[in-house]
Design an enzyme around this catalytic site. Sequence first.
Site, PDB file in Angstrom:
ATOM      1  N   ARG A  51       2.574   0.679  -7.430  1.00  0.00           N
ATOM      2  CA  ARG A  51       2.762   1.692  -6.998  1.00  0.00           C
ATOM      3  C   ARG A  51       3.095  -0.359  -5.805  1.00  0.00           C
ATOM      4  O   ARG A  51       3.238  -0.419  -4.543  1.00  0.00           O
ATOM      5  CB  ARG A  51       1.483   1.760  -6.049  1.00  0.00           C
ATOM      6  N   ASP A 156      -5.811  12.593   7.031  1.00  0.00           N
ATOM      7  CA  ASP A 156      -5.504  11.552   5.354  1.00  0.00           C
ATOM      8  C   ASP A 156      -6.049  10.261   6.002  1.00  0.00           C
ATOM      9  O   ASP A 156      -6.249   9.871   6.937  1.00  0.00           O
ATOM     10  CB  ASP A 156      -4.428  11.563   5.281  1.00  0.00           C
TER      11      ASP A 156
END
Length: 300
Positions: A51, A156
């Site tokens: 990532r 979020d």
Amino acid sequence: MDKLPPLTLPKVEFNREFDFSDADFERIRKLIYKEAGISLNASKKDMVYGRLVRRIRDLKLASFSQYVDLLGSVQGKREFEQFVNALTTNLTFFFREEHHFPLLAEHLKKRAAAGATELHIWCSASSTGEEPYSLAMTALETFHGVGPKVSIVATDLDTLVLETGRKGIYPADKVARLPAGHAAKYFDKLPDGMYQAKAQLRNMITFSRLNLIEPQWSVHKQFDAIFCRNVMIYFDRDTQYAILKRFAPLLRPDGLLFVGHSENFYFAADYFRLRGKTVYEHAPRDGAAHKPSELAKGRG
């Protein structure tokens, strides 16, 4: 929130483009836990490398150690948002865990029958927006344009996915998963083959950033329903309990909490009790409802 327990990593060597030591992983693990409440175990080391390696390339750094040093510096404040965005998971699709939506429709009908003129839903882990748009479509199908006004707060941690949600633009393969007739009814096909949620849907939803482990939240109303699905699995139990405690006063006394298919909060029985499959309601607390003054407070 308690400190992370010590971690023992297996001694496995890989040929990697950049040095990524166990010490680097431990530093990253502590940072993401502190900032996002995400608890990474030893099996996630390769995922973390995958990532973050692009960020190291883009920044022209020589190692993960340099990257973590950057995150801790004044110059690294801008990068920190990219760091958190990279390590958050955003798997979602329209009408995921479909059994929840008929239950929501029935709940909204009951609230309307009881005289509610406005209904409020909080989608607390909205990702790229498929979930709040599914909630909006459910509300429109429930009332067919006649009934209470329904508004949805979609939050979020990841700022990039929030922008996708605001635009409401999705590829054809995602829209193809909608129930029959919903694509034509609620989406416009764009010249490039993408689909955009109609203004009627987009106007029902407010997207904003919110970190569930921050001491203050930007939501200050009571909701008829809260959706917090498939995010608590990334938190340890103490963090889960602290969040559930804060959800309780933000949910109407007759409101419902919808959670993910693998999430079970039996340990928070002093705040919520299971009503049905992954759906919770308020647990009785000495016969008294939660006080509005408790809204959005920190852990205490």
